[in-house]
Design a protein around this motif. Structure first.
Motif, PDB file in Angstrom:
ATOM      1  N   ALA A  58     -26.361 -31.801 -33.826  1.00 10.63           N
ATOM      2  CA  ALA A  58     -27.122 -30.367 -35.125  1.00 10.63           C
ATOM      3  C   ALA A  58     -28.771 -30.231 -34.176  1.00 10.63           C
ATOM      4  O   ALA A  58     -29.471 -29.686 -34.460  1.00 10.63           O
ATOM      5  CB  ALA A  58     -27.430 -31.457 -36.267  1.00 10.63           C
ATOM      6  N   ARG A  59     -28.545 -31.203 -33.011  1.00  6.22           N
ATOM      7  CA  ARG A  59     -29.966 -31.233 -32.601  1.00  6.22           C
ATOM      8  C   ARG A  59     -30.368 -29.964 -31.340  1.00  6.22           C
ATOM      9  O   ARG A  59     -31.690 -29.511 -31.301  1.00  6.22           O
ATOM     10  CB  ARG A  59     -30.256 -32.314 -31.118  1.00  6.22           C
ATOM     11  N   TYR A  60     -28.642 -29.349 -31.097  1.00  5.63           N
ATOM     12  CA  TYR A  60     -29.112 -28.167 -30.206  1.00  5.63           C
ATOM     13  C   TYR A  60     -28.983 -26.627 -30.833  1.00  5.63           C
ATOM     14  O   TYR A  60     -28.043 -26.477 -32.078  1.00  5.63           O
ATOM     15  CB  TYR A  60     -28.091 -28.366 -29.332  1.00  5.63           C
ATOM     16  N   GLU A  61     -29.129 -25.764 -30.418  1.00  9.85           N
ATOM     17  CA  GLU A  61     -28.917 -24.411 -31.076  1.00  9.85           C
ATOM     18  C   GLU A  61     -27.533 -24.165 -31.068  1.00  9.85           C
ATOM     19  O   GLU A  61     -26.757 -23.380 -31.689  1.00  9.85           O
ATOM     20  CB  GLU A  61     -29.664 -23.492 -30.426  1.00  9.85           C
ATOM     21  N   ARG A  62     -26.895 -24.438 -29.506  1.00  8.32           N
ATOM     22  CA  ARG A  62     -25.280 -24.428 -29.301  1.00  8.32           C
ATOM     23  C   ARG A  62     -25.110 -25.927 -28.565  1.00  8.32           C
ATOM     24  O   ARG A  62     -25.809 -25.734 -27.479  1.00  8.32           O
ATOM     25  CB  ARG A  62     -25.411 -22.810 -28.470  1.00  8.32           C
ATOM     26  N   THR A  75     -37.399 -28.345 -24.628  1.00  6.91           N
ATOM     27  CA  THR A  75     -37.625 -26.735 -25.188  1.00  6.91           C
ATOM     28  C   THR A  75     -35.974 -26.837 -25.034  1.00  6.91           C
ATOM     29  O   THR A  75     -35.385 -25.245 -25.545  1.00  6.91           O
ATOM     30  CB  THR A  75     -38.060 -26.315 -24.560  1.00  6.91           C
ATOM     31  N   THR A  76     -34.922 -27.501 -24.764  1.00  7.28           N
ATOM     32  CA  THR A  76     -33.433 -26.554 -24.377  1.00  7.28           C
ATOM     33  C   THR A  76     -32.283 -26.629 -25.677  1.00  7.28           C
ATOM     34  O   THR A  76     -32.916 -27.221 -26.647  1.00  7.28           O
ATOM     35  CB  THR A  76     -32.662 -28.559 -23.640  1.00  7.28           C
ATOM     36  N   GLN A  77     -32.212 -25.256 -25.672  1.00  8.87           N
ATOM     37  CA  GLN A  77     -31.282 -25.201 -26.326  1.00  8.87           C
ATOM     38  C   GLN A  77     -29.778 -25.474 -26.984  1.00  8.87           C
ATOM     39  O   GLN A  77     -29.150 -24.719 -27.470  1.00  8.87           O
ATOM     40  CB  GLN A  77     -31.751 -23.726 -26.907  1.00  8.87           C
ATOM     41  N   THR A  78     -29.583 -25.942 -25.096  1.00 11.25           N
ATOM     42  CA  THR A  78     -27.455 -25.740 -25.397  1.00 11.25           C
ATOM     43  C   THR A  78     -27.677 -27.064 -24.496  1.00 11.25           C
ATOM     44  O   THR A  78     -28.014 -27.691 -23.479  1.00 11.25           O
ATOM     45  CB  THR A  78     -27.676 -24.518 -23.617  1.00 11.25           C
ATOM     46  N   LEU A  79     -26.072 -27.423 -25.416  1.00 13.05           N
ATOM     47  CA  LEU A  79     -25.775 -28.524 -25.004  1.00 13.05           C
ATOM     48  C   LEU A  79     -24.221 -28.275 -23.924  1.00 13.05           C
ATOM     49  O   LEU A  79     -23.425 -27.729 -25.091  1.00 13.05           O
ATOM     50  CB  LEU A  79     -25.637 -29.521 -25.677  1.00 13.05           C
ATOM     51  N   ILE A  80     -23.511 -29.149 -23.121  1.00 11.53           N
ATOM     52  CA  ILE A  80     -22.347 -28.943 -23.015  1.00 11.53           C
ATOM     53  C   ILE A  80     -21.904 -30.294 -23.273  1.00 11.53           C
ATOM     54  O   ILE A  80     -23.011 -31.074 -22.917  1.00 11.53           O
ATOM     55  CB  ILE A  80     -22.305 -28.732 -21.382  1.00 11.53           C
ATOM     56  N   LEU A  81     -21.144 -30.519 -23.660  1.00 14.51           N
ATOM     57  CA  LEU A  81     -20.621 -31.761 -24.893  1.00 14.51           C
ATOM     58  C   LEU A  81     -19.232 -31.539 -23.625  1.00 14.51           C
ATOM     59  O   LEU A  81     -18.142 -30.534 -24.304  1.00 14.51           O
ATOM     60  CB  LEU A  81     -20.574 -31.253 -25.468  1.00 14.51           C
ATOM     61  N   GLY A  82     -18.498 -32.770 -22.477  1.00 16.57           N
ATOM     62  CA  GLY A  82     -17.248 -32.639 -22.364  1.00 16.57           C
ATOM     63  C   GLY A  82     -17.130 -33.820 -22.504  1.00 16.57           C
ATOM     64  O   GLY A  82     -17.415 -34.528 -23.028  1.00 16.57           O
ATOM     65  N   TRP A  83     -15.849 -34.252 -21.858  1.00 18.82           N
ATOM     66  CA  TRP A  83     -15.398 -35.721 -22.149  1.00 18.82           C
ATOM     67  C   TRP A  83     -13.862 -35.826 -20.176  1.00 18.82           C
ATOM     68  O   TRP A  83     -13.660 -34.786 -20.077  1.00 18.82           O
ATOM     69  CB  TRP A  83     -14.260 -35.890 -23.652  1.00 18.82           C
ATOM     70  N   GLY A  84     -13.512 -37.013 -20.332  1.00 17.11           N
ATOM     71  CA  GLY A  84     -13.536 -37.062 -19.270  1.00 17.11           C
ATOM     72  C   GLY A  84     -13.140 -36.307 -18.054  1.00 17.11           C
ATOM     73  O   GLY A  84     -14.983 -36.622 -17.101  1.00 17.11           O
ATOM     74  N   SER A  85     -12.489 -35.851 -17.008  1.00 16.47           N
ATOM     75  CA  SER A  85     -12.776 -35.853 -15.719  1.00 16.47           C
ATOM     76  C   SER A  85     -13.455 -33.941 -15.654  1.00 16.47           C
ATOM     77  O   SER A  85     -14.097 -34.717 -14.253  1.00 16.47           O
ATOM     78  CB  SER A  85     -10.895 -35.642 -15.175  1.00 16.47           C
ATOM     79  N   THR A  86     -13.746 -34.093 -16.405  1.00 12.71           N
ATOM     80  CA  THR A  86     -14.995 -32.562 -16.411  1.00 12.71           C
ATOM     81  C   THR A  86     -16.242 -33.007 -16.132  1.00 12.71           C
ATOM     82  O   THR A  86     -17.375 -32.367 -15.483  1.00 12.71           O
ATOM     83  CB  THR A  86     -14.801 -31.689 -17.040  1.00 12.71           C
ATOM     84  N   VAL A 145     -33.117 -22.995 -16.177  1.00 10.09           N
ATOM     85  CA  VAL A 145     -32.341 -22.795 -17.202  1.00 10.09           C
ATOM     86  C   VAL A 145     -32.217 -23.639 -17.171  1.00 10.09           C
ATOM     87  O   VAL A 145     -30.995 -24.943 -17.005  1.00 10.09           O
ATOM     88  CB  VAL A 145     -30.956 -21.817 -17.293  1.00 10.09           C
ATOM     89  N   PRO A 146     -32.459 -24.601 -17.503  1.00 11.94           N
ATOM     90  CA  PRO A 146     -32.038 -26.425 -18.438  1.00 11.94           C
ATOM     91  C   PRO A 146     -31.091 -25.779 -19.545  1.00 11.94           C
ATOM     92  O   PRO A 146     -31.397 -25.470 -20.707  1.00 11.94           O
ATOM     93  CB  PRO A 146     -33.888 -26.196 -19.375  1.00 11.94           C
ATOM     94  N   VAL A 147     -30.148 -27.065 -19.125  1.00 11.09           N
ATOM     95  CA  VAL A 147     -28.799 -27.417 -20.546  1.00 11.09           C
ATOM     96  C   VAL A 147     -29.091 -28.893 -20.592  1.00 11.09           C
ATOM     97  O   VAL A 147     -28.959 -29.429 -19.067  1.00 11.09           O
ATOM     98  CB  VAL A 147     -27.793 -26.523 -19.994  1.00 11.09           C
ATOM     99  N   ALA A 148     -28.808 -29.067 -21.947  1.00 11.11           N
ATOM    100  CA  ALA A 148     -28.586 -30.552 -21.455  1.00 11.11           C
ATOM    101  C   ALA A 148     -26.870 -30.863 -21.382  1.00 11.11           C
ATOM    102  O   ALA A 148     -25.977 -30.168 -21.757  1.00 11.11           O
ATOM    103  CB  ALA A 148     -28.555 -31.335 -23.010  1.00 11.11           C
ATOM    104  N   HIS A 149     -26.384 -32.125 -21.011  1.00 11.26           N
ATOM    105  CA  HIS A 149     -25.135 -32.698 -21.127  1.00 11.26           C
ATOM    106  C   HIS A 149     -25.052 -33.761 -21.286  1.00 11.26           C
ATOM    107  O   HIS A 149     -25.859 -34.614 -21.292  1.00 11.26           O
ATOM    108  CB  HIS A 149     -24.963 -32.331 -18.951  1.00 11.26           C
ATOM    109  N   ALA A 150     -23.970 -33.856 -22.635  1.00 11.05           N
ATOM    110  CA  ALA A 150     -23.650 -34.946 -23.299  1.00 11.05           C
ATOM    111  C   ALA A 150     -22.474 -35.476 -22.586  1.00 11.05           C
ATOM    112  O   ALA A 150     -21.817 -34.387 -22.461  1.00 11.05           O
ATOM    113  CB  ALA A 150     -24.004 -35.181 -23.623  1.00 11.05           C
TER     114      ALA A 150
END
Lengths: 617, 370
Positions: A561-565, A512-523, A539-544
């Motif tokens: 592409a898997r996530y809406e945003r 069901t998760t529609q939002t991915l947070i995509l970070g890099w480094g120290s964040t 409020v589930p959000v994915a993190h990569a």
């Protein structure tokens, strides 16, 4: 006296840059580690070594977050602030969480000191701290009284008051004391009187907590349930240095560090210079260019050439990195990013060198780029960078930053026989396919496209390399148009083909998760913490989190592409987002901050929600 | 021999140690032709670089090394093409940076004879900083500075050793810059070995090159080199008939003289000390007690410095040979010695290093600390 059990606490020590705040912060961290808490730290200090005393510019601070559960960040707001003078209070009071505790020395709040700090009225009496619990402890006077028996001068005696403050905090949180006393004895081994004075002040602080009725409650933060293993507490720069030593160990190559002092990277040199019993040689060069030149010269000789710097230094090294691209030699370039451009904010953090690392050279000059995500991860990232450099005969830029460099956390120590084998496989026999019995330095491995690497001293394989374009295979100078086209594409293909792990996605409910947070480094820490808080709110959000920035993981486009945003938080103006859009991503929301400070988990939580609502509206 | 099993240290610390002490010798005797690479030499016809190349190829066998243990590192410029024409290991690097690259190589590999090939623009302009620091540190490398007093590869701009007022494409009204004296600069940078030679003087150049290679520490050899295209004849005064009046050849232990030789083989002119300076005097007017006897081993560089400035840029009195050759610790030896001593005192063990300090164990999912 009550003892309350709590899950976590954030303590900040603040004072003049000569007050020893980094020292007590570091000791308090060591105590938390020894106790078995999970922890994260955030030192902050001015660029000036000793800014004018008593002014807000000169305030140095050290924040420690420790907990009985797994934590990811140094904490958004301190629960306890120790402010050694009015300037330290002024610089930090507004950060303290509502209801938080402030410990100050009232004797420091003189008219003169208040003026220097820029206070129009005395905050201890004007009601401006009404939302906080303020404890007034005459730390200076009590320290003087304690150590006077040793016959130290007043100035020297007063220097111990940071340990008095640490003593109070140690009592308040039931911290182990032996680790502090042992440290002081060792640090001041040559000055036993100073060691004794500091220990006395530390004990006096503890006893003050014990006997005074000022503090109503003592707190207990139980040990954390960390994963099974052996741990030590480590800063990012130390972990990075140890990763470099380990890379030399598992590659069987001598490490040669060519470097020039620069904040916030110098501690890597300091750490490596301590380990010369390993095959680790350090060269403090005359400038940044010489530093990377020496590293590359050592690589040419079959060593693992390493150079460490920050953004301004990376700019100076760019021509030599280009030579390493052309010469196809391993070179590990560590950039501990700081606020820019120019001298910028030397002691603050930023992620704005990403595009410089990717493209900051003339010509088509691809290099591999990796980024660690936490202080302890700097060890693994250094090893990974070295693996790529040696395996593919290429420069690799490792992008750390100020927050990782000086931040610290418990490090689950690696199982040494599981470290990767990255031996270089030097050429020893002539390889010319024409049977001439000569060595062609640009004959490649079919799979990795790495070139044959013969080091000087190998009989019969003498050859010349350099910055001029090379003929494919033979490595002779070539001005042939078709050859240049071929070689430019080949160098690009070699970097693009580096084998890197797929991107892991932490998604609490993939269906069901529609939002991915995509970070890099120290964040990594603040993003993951914000995601946890959102999950806890339903409020589930994915993190990569990207470790390999060039090349990026093969599954990255599919994950996006898997996530809406896909929200991309960065401490720059959207450099990663630019790269991802260049790959064709159209569902990105760039979230940026360039304050010189790490993201706060609370701020990200709010921002992610806003972006999700904004996108939904 | 590979990077992994190199000798770590110079043995025996009494007296000067050869710059080649840790470089394997023999077994095969080598000939000049062995040092020729398969590359076609592409300098302009008449370029002084040809003679220097053939002189180097001729003298290298005298060192008794194997060619795989020599490395020539160059920067950018005409002279920096040099490594391509030698069948040794080589790196044609980037402008001005060869001393830095050679420093890293020399530190990592004491078993190599490391040479730097550079020019007046490469070494003294863009790479000036690396040059002085390599000399100051006394890295065990041999630096050949080809000085033609002009930029050749970029087609004829004035260089940091061009005559002031020289008319070039970049200085149609005359170069406003005052030049460097490379030997003075090297002496000022604490160099332990400094020499000068002429491209046309094969014998003198070869002698100096052998001494430079065998010097332990940084050796700088300035070579006056003719550029037939952009600065032709710049050093002709030292090559034409009558050059003996301008050329001083240094010989250790001998009086420093110049000019025609008499029937006893004595120079018509001598260099004498006078009022704390050096001056050229006729033999008859020279006070025998004040005649300068050359001592390249003098720890004080003052006299060598004065010799380097016997005449200014105008070449009226040019000193060649070895100005200074003193023994002092080489940087790379010291760097390696520190490592050796540290490793003897505390043998490296990765486990000890990683598991150092305040370490604690978490034995089970909810474990106690150790």
């Amino acid at each position: 006296m009550n003892t309350e059990q709590i899950d976590r606490i954030v303590v900040r020590f603040a004072g003049d840059s000569g007050d020893g705040m980094q020292l007590v912060g570091d000791r308090f961290t060591g105590q938390a580690a020894a106790f078995g808490n999970d922890l994260a730290t955030f030192p902050s200090y001015p660029a000036e070594i000793r800014a004018p005393q008593g002014t807000v510019h000169g305030v140095s601070s050290f924040q420690v977050h420790f907990a009985s559960s797994d934590i990811l960040t140094p904490g958004d707001a301190p629960d306890v602030l120790v402010a050694m003078n009015p300037a330290a209070l002024r610089a930090n009071a507004s950060d303290v969480s509502v209801g938080g505790v402030v410990i100050v020395d009232p004797d420091e709040f003189t008219k003169r000191n208040l003026a220097k700090a820029g206070y129009a009225s005395d905050p201890l009496s004007d009601g401006s701290l009404a939302h906080l619990t303020v404890h007034q402890v005459t730390m200076g006077a009590l320290t003087l009284g304690t150590v006077s028996e040793l016959g130290l001068g007043r100035k020297e005696a007063l220097r111990c008051r940071n340990l008095f403050a640490l003593g109070i905090l140690s009592w308040m949180y039931g911290r182990p004391t032996e680790v502090v006393e042992d440290y002081l004895r060792e640090k001041f081994a040559k000055k036993p009187l100073v060691a004794e004075a500091n220990i006395l002040a530390f004990r006096a602080g503890w006893n003050f907590g014990e006997t005074t009725e000022m503090f109503a409650v003592r707190y207990e933060v139980p040990a954390a349930a960390l994963a099974e293993g052996t741990y030590r507490h480590v800063s990012g720069n130390a972990a990075l240095a140890l990763g470099i030593v380990a890379a030399g160990w598992v590659s069987g190559m001598k490490v040669v560090l060519g470097t020039y002092p620069i904040t916030p990277a110098s501690d890597i040199l300091h750490e490596l210079a301590k380990h010369k019993n390993f095959p680790v040689l350090t060269i403090q060069a005359e400038d940044e260019i010489s530093a990377v030149g020496a590293a590359l010269g050592a690589s040419f000789g079959g060593a693992l050439g390493v150079t460490t710097t920050s953004g301004p230094g990376l700019a100076l090294k760019s021509e030599t990195i280009g030579l390493a691209v052309m010469a196809e030699l391993p070179l590990l370039v560590v950039d501990v990013q700081r606020g820019g451009p120019s001298t910028g904010l030397p002691t603050k953090t930023e992620q704005a060198d990403l595009l410089q690392a990717m493209f900051g050279r003339h010509g088509e000059s691809p290099v591999a780029v990796v980024a660690p995500s936490t202080p302890a991860d700097c060890f693994d990232a250094a090893l990974e960078a070295a693996r790529i450099a040696v395996t593919y005969r290429t420069p690799v830029i490792l992008l750390s930053d100020g927050a990782l460099a000086n931040g610290a956390e418990p490090w689950r120590l690696p199982v040494l026989n599981e470290l990767p084998d990255i031996r270089p496989d030097f050429s020893t026999e002539p390889n010319a396919p024409d049977g001439s019995g000569t060595h062609w330095p640009y004959v490649r491995d079919d799979e990795t496209l790495a070139r044959a690497w013969a080091v000087p001293g190998t009989p019969g394989l003498q050859h010349r390399i350099g910055g001029l374009e090379k003929a494919a295979d033979t490595g002779a100078i070539s001005y042939d148009p078709a050859n240049h086209e071929h070689m430019v594409r080949l160098r690009q293909q070699k970097i693009a083909g580096i084998s890197v792990a797929d991107l892991d996605v932490h998604d609490p409910s993939p269906a069901t998760t529609q939002t991915l947070i995509l970070g890099w480094g120290s964040t990594y820490g603040p993003i993951q913490e914000a995601c946890r808080r959102l999950a806890a709110r339903g409020v589930p959000v994915a993190h990569a989190h990207l470790r390999h920035l060039n090349p990026m993981p093969a599954n990255l486009d599919e994950v996006i592409a898997r996530y809406e945003r896909v929200i991309v938080p960065e401490m720059n103006l959207g450099q990663m987002a630019l790269l991802l859009r260049g790959r064709g991503a159209t569902n990105l929301i760039s979230h940026t901050q360039v304050t010189g400070q790490p993201f706060k988990a609370g701020d990200l939580e709010v921002a992610f929600l806003a972006h999700m609502e904004g996108a939904a509206a | 021999m590979t990077a992994l099993d190199v000798p770590a240290q110079v043995e025996g610390e009494q007296g000067p140690v050869s710059g080649l002490a840790l470089v394997p010798r023999g077994p095969q005797e080598q000939k000049p032709a062995d040092y020729r690479s398969d590359q076609e030499v592409r300098w302009c016809p008449g370029c002084g670089d040809y003679i220097i190349l053939s002189t180097v190829q001729s003298m290298l066998p005298a060192l008794g090394l194997q060619k795989e243990n020599l490395v020539f590192v160059s920067g950018i410029g005409c002279s920096s093409r040099f490594p391509y024409y030698l069948d040794t290991y080589g790196m044609h690097s980037i402008h001005g940076r060869a001393p830095a690259i050679a420093t890293g190589l020399a530190v990592a590999r004491p078993d190599l004879s490391v040479w730097v090939i550079t020019g007046d623009g490469d070494a003294l302009s863009i790479g000036g900083n690396h040059l002085i620091h390599a000399l100051r540190r006394n890295v065990n490398i041999t630096i050949l500075l080809f000085n033609n007093r002009v930029y050749g590869l970029t087609k004829g701009q004035y260089s940091p050793t061009s005559n002031q007022g020289m008319v070039t494409k970049s200085s149609p009204l005359g170069a406003p810059d005052a030049p460097f004296n490379p030997v003075s600069l090297a002496l000022g940078a604490e160099a332990s070995f400094v020499a000068r030679a002429l491209d046309s003087d094969r014998k003198g150049l070869a002698e100096v090159l052998v001494q430079a290679a065998e010097h332990r520490g940084a050796a700088l050899v300035e070579i006056y080199q003719n550029c037939p295209i952009f600065n032709n004849g710049a050093f002709d005064i030292l090559k034409a008939p009558g050059s003996e009046r301008h050329l001083v050849k240094l010989t250790p232990g001998e009086p420093v003289g110049l000019g025609e030789l008499d029937d006893q083989g004595r120079h018509s002119h001598l260099v004498v000390r006078e009022g704390g300076r050096l001056r050229v005097a006729t033999r008859s007017e020279a006070d025998p007690g004040q005649v300068l006897i050359h001592d390249p081993g003098d720890p004080d560089p003052t006299t060598a410095f004065a010799l380097s400035r016997l005449s200014a840029q105008d070449l009226s009195h040019v000193v060649t040979g070895v100005f200074r050759a003193v023994s002092r610790p080489a940087y790379d030896d010291d760097v390696r010695r520190q490592g050796e001593n540290a490793s003897k005192a505390s043998p490296p063990d990765l486990e000890d290093l990683i598991f150092d300090g305040d370490v604690w164990s978490v034995p089970s999912p909810r474990g106690a600390r150790a």
